[in-house]
Write an enzyme that holds these catalytic residues in place. Structure first.
Site, mmCIF file in Angstrom:
data_model
loop_
_atom_site.group_PDB
_atom_site.id
_atom_site.type_symbol
_atom_site.label_atom_id
_atom_site.label_comp_id
_atom_site.label_asym_id
_atom_site.label_seq_id
_atom_site.Cartn_x
_atom_site.Cartn_y
_atom_site.Cartn_z
ATOM 1 C CE LYS A 175 -1.721 2.888 2.819
ATOM 2 N NZ LYS A 175 -1.771 4.153 2.043
ATOM 3 C CB CYS A 284 13.272 9.603 7.048
ATOM 4 S SG CYS A 284 14.333 8.558 6.042
ATOM 5 C CD GLU A 383 10.301 13.623 10.282
ATOM 6 O OE1 GLU A 383 9.186 13.152 10.563
ATOM 7 O OE2 GLU A 383 11.182 12.988 9.693
HETATM 8 P P1 NDP Z 1 2.646 8.673 7.339
HETATM 9 O O1 NDP Z 1 3.061 8.056 8.606
HETATM 10 O O2 NDP Z 1 1.595 9.704 7.342
HETATM 11 O O3 NDP Z 1 2.159 7.568 6.285
HETATM 12 C C1 NDP Z 1 2.977 6.507 5.859
HETATM 13 C C2 NDP Z 1 2.105 5.416 5.243
HETATM 14 O O4 NDP Z 1 1.276 4.828 6.249
HETATM 15 C C3 NDP Z 1 1.154 5.942 4.183
HETATM 16 O O5 NDP Z 1 1.021 4.962 3.167
HETATM 17 C C4 NDP Z 1 -0.112 6.121 4.982
HETATM 18 O O6 NDP Z 1 -1.235 6.149 4.154
HETATM 19 C C5 NDP Z 1 -0.087 4.886 5.855
HETATM 20 N N1 NDP Z 1 -0.921 4.926 7.049
HETATM 21 C C6 NDP Z 1 -1.338 5.999 7.768
HETATM 22 N N2 NDP Z 1 -2.106 5.607 8.821
HETATM 23 C C7 NDP Z 1 -2.153 4.247 8.783
HETATM 24 C C8 NDP Z 1 -2.789 3.243 9.597
HETATM 25 N N3 NDP Z 1 -3.500 3.552 10.683
HETATM 26 N N4 NDP Z 1 -2.649 1.942 9.246
HETATM 27 C C9 NDP Z 1 -1.923 1.594 8.161
HETATM 28 N N5 NDP Z 1 -1.313 2.500 7.339
HETATM 29 C C10 NDP Z 1 -1.416 3.813 7.648
HETATM 30 O O7 NDP Z 1 4.005 9.208 6.697
HETATM 31 P P2 NDP Z 1 4.163 10.100 5.417
HETATM 32 O O8 NDP Z 1 3.634 9.385 4.218
HETATM 33 O O9 NDP Z 1 3.655 11.464 5.764
HETATM 34 O O10 NDP Z 1 5.747 10.127 5.264
HETATM 35 C C11 NDP Z 1 6.539 11.010 5.950
HETATM 36 C C12 NDP Z 1 7.129 10.374 7.184
HETATM 37 O O11 NDP Z 1 7.836 9.189 6.820
HETATM 38 C C13 NDP Z 1 8.142 11.261 7.872
HETATM 39 O O12 NDP Z 1 7.953 11.242 9.261
HETATM 40 C C14 NDP Z 1 9.470 10.598 7.538
HETATM 41 O O13 NDP Z 1 10.478 10.874 8.469
HETATM 42 C C15 NDP Z 1 9.108 9.168 7.492
HETATM 43 N N6 NDP Z 1 10.085 8.436 6.702
HETATM 44 C C16 NDP Z 1 10.948 7.577 7.342
HETATM 45 C C17 NDP Z 1 11.940 6.924 6.632
HETATM 46 C C18 NDP Z 1 12.870 5.975 7.302
HETATM 47 O O14 NDP Z 1 13.456 5.163 6.602
HETATM 48 N N7 NDP Z 1 13.052 6.043 8.599
HETATM 49 C C19 NDP Z 1 12.119 7.144 5.192
HETATM 50 C C20 NDP Z 1 11.147 8.054 4.632
HETATM 51 C C21 NDP Z 1 10.167 8.664 5.375
HETATM 52 P P3 NDP Z 1 -1.821 7.572 3.640
HETATM 53 O O15 NDP Z 1 -0.717 8.371 3.083
HETATM 54 O O16 NDP Z 1 -2.746 7.098 2.617
HETATM 55 O O17 NDP Z 1 -2.454 8.184 4.860
#
Ligand code: NDP
Length: 489
Positions: A175, A284, A383
């Site tokens: 997803k 990130c 962040e």
């Molecule tokens: P989110 O946490 O908002 O979302 C990440 C994914 O999880 C999306 O596909 C989102 O769907 C999905 N999601 C949200 N809620 C749920 C749930 N309850 N159950 C299952 N899936 C869910 O992150 P972002 O997309 O905003 O990405 C940015 C964040 O990712 C930043 O904090 C960044 O630091 C982190 N990140 C970490 C990395 C690492 O390797 N440590 C690398 C890259 C990013 P939807 O978008 O459809 O809501």
């Protein structure tokens, strides 16, 4: 532009009947395409398809050589479509085309090649100390992996999850982020064109709280690999934990970038700018807390600000652009909201802090630099995830390490010094899963990428993915016919 699908199940695009999700181009604010969200029924179909593919062994029972061949074909196919994939990614995310074409697609191909090579070299364990028995330990795929990816680098991060999961013989359901799913959808199509059996990789598109949650909870998914924000990661791991599903969580960061006065000054300046402004600041692993030693701070800050002001903001399709738009209007407003937070916490705005002037459309944010007064200030702790650098100064290495570690996050740290004893001390002291010394960003897939503290649980690397995506099985055999007690005789 490709047409967004609700799902790809058994290699075929499927339409759902959930609410419409529109995908916008962050540069023009125009609608790119849209899809009807995959609800619980489509998630169920995708998970069942993955389970059926796993159960009948159409992929996991292929020889390692056959799996390697398919993985390498996928890598070649991705590379052959570099321009197409880069254009999709840039349209959907606003990441400059020089970066999507130059690095992200190549990284996706590399992910498949890396795991193809890795599975050719794995080994089990053998214990032959017991005179009567031989025991060996082997690994078998876990089954169906639920893979959830963020929007900030979909091609690079999503492909890593798919490559790692399937290399070891699993099936999966991916997803992507509901905001930026198009490049991963195209990758899933290309994977099938390259000859992966249908049903091994399936895709569902929709919001996290609905589609993502249904996937995590689905009884046919065995493990959850998530990359995204810390708050979401906590929710997902709690759900997975309640169902006894292992999860690997790659979460947020507020990484320290420490510039000592013993640094190669010019290189450290280049590295600090790259560390925060690459990928439009939405990384990130961004070096978003820049810690500069006081003896060089005035000059460094002045030159950092001057260079930030000269970054070329513009269409991400223009190859001279350094900074494209951030992903959404919400994200732009959130990033800009940190200007008031910074000044309320005693910080001084050195440059930026506004919507980039001259753009009628697009979520463009000026490169923003704040000098913070207090390492505990919110602008140093949270962040921000945009082109927003926070600078702090320090006197001594001990002070630098204390500031760097005074964070709930522990993803990466950057250190710039030509004094190798100081570099060695820094890597010892810093509380982070990765420490980069005199280099801005280097992802070594053989080595673990793992966040400490609120930045994650578990790790990704060849070995860590092998451990995560396989179950261990201990097999004990007698070495010769045993004289067993004859109960009841
Ligand atoms: P989110 O946490 O908002 O979302 C990440 C994914 O999880 C999306 O596909 C989102 O769907 C999905 N999601 C949200 N809620 C749920 C749930 N309850 N159950 C299952 N899936 C869910 O992150 P972002 O997309 O905003 O990405 C940015 C964040 O990712 C930043 O904090 C960044 O630091 C982190 N990140 C970490 C990395 C690492 O390797 N440590 C690398 C890259 C990013 P939807 O978008 O459809 O809501």
């Amino acid at each position: 532009m490709i047409q967004a699908a609700s799902a790809i199940i058994n290699g075929k695009a499927v339409s759902g009947d959930g609410p419409e999700v529109a995908l916008l181009n962050p540069t023009t604010e125009e609608k790119l395409t849209g899809f009807a969200e995959a609800g619980a029924d489509l998630v169920d179909q995708a998970a069942q398809a993955a389970r059926a593919a796993f159960r009948d062994g159409r992929w996991r029972n292929k020889s390692v050589e056959e799996r390697q061949k398919v993985l390498r074909r996928i890598a070649d196919a991705l590379e052959a479509r570099t321009d197409e994939l880069a254009e999709i990614e840039t349209s959907n995310t606003g990441i400059p085309i020089t970066q999507t074409r130059g690095r992200h697609v190549g990284r996706a191909a590399h992910n498949f090649r890396f795991f193809a090579d890795y599975i050719g070299q794995t080994a089990g364990q053998l214990y032959d100390q017991a005179p009567e028995h031989l025991t060996f330990v082997r690994r078998q795929p876990v089954g169906v992996a639920a893979l959830i990816a963020p929007w900030n680098a979909p091609i690079a991060l999503g492909s890593m999850k798919i490559a790692a999961a399937i290399a070891f013989g699993n099936s999966c359901v991916m997803k992507p982020s509901e905001i930026a799913p198009l490049s991963i959808q195209r990758i899933v199509e290309i994977i099938h064109e390259a000859g992966l059996p249908e049903g091994v990789v399936n895709l569902v598109n929709g919001r996290g709280a609905t589609t993502g949650d249904a996937l995590v909870r689905h009884p046919e998914t065995n493990v959850v690999s998530f990359t995204g924000g810390t708050v979401t990661g906590r929710t997902i791991l709690a759900t997975a934990g309640s169902l006894l599903k292992p999860g690997v969580m790659e979460l947020g960061g507020k990484s320290a970038n420490i510039i000592f006065d013993s640094a190669d000054y010019e290189r450290a300046l280049d590295g600090a700018l790259l560390g925060i402004f690459t990928n439009n600041g939405q990384q990130c692993l961004a070096g978003s807390r820049i810690l500069v030693q006081k003896s060089i701070a005035d000059r460094f800050i002045e030159e950092f600000v001057a260079r930030a002001q000269r970054l070329k903001i513009g269409s991400p399709f223009d190859t001279s652009t350094n900074l494209g738009p951030v992903i959404t209007a919400n994200q732009r407003d959130r990033v800009l909201g940190f200007v008031d937070i910074a000044t309320a916490g005693g910080g001084k705005l050195l440059t930026g802090g506004r919507k980039a002037p001259g753009f009628e459309k697009g979520y463009f944010v000026e490169p923003t630099v704040v000098l913070a007064a207090d390492p505990r200030a919110k602008v140093c702790q949270e962040e921000i995830f945009g082109p927003f650098a926070t600078i702090l100064t320090f006197e001594t290495p001990d002070e630098a390490f204390a500031i760097a570690n005074d964070s709930s996050f522990g993803l990466v740290s950057y250190v710039w010094t030509e004094d190798h004893y100081l570099a060695l001390r820094a890597q010892e002291e810093l509380e982070a899963g990765v420490v980069w010394i005199n280099t801005p960003m280097m992802r070594e897939l053989r080595a673990p990428f793992s966040g400490w503290k609120d930045s994650g649980v578990g790790a990704q690397s060849g070995r860590d993915c092998e451990a995560f995506y396989t179950n261990q099985k201990t097999v004990t055999m007698s070495r010769h016919p045993l004289n067993l007690p004859k109960l009841g005789k």
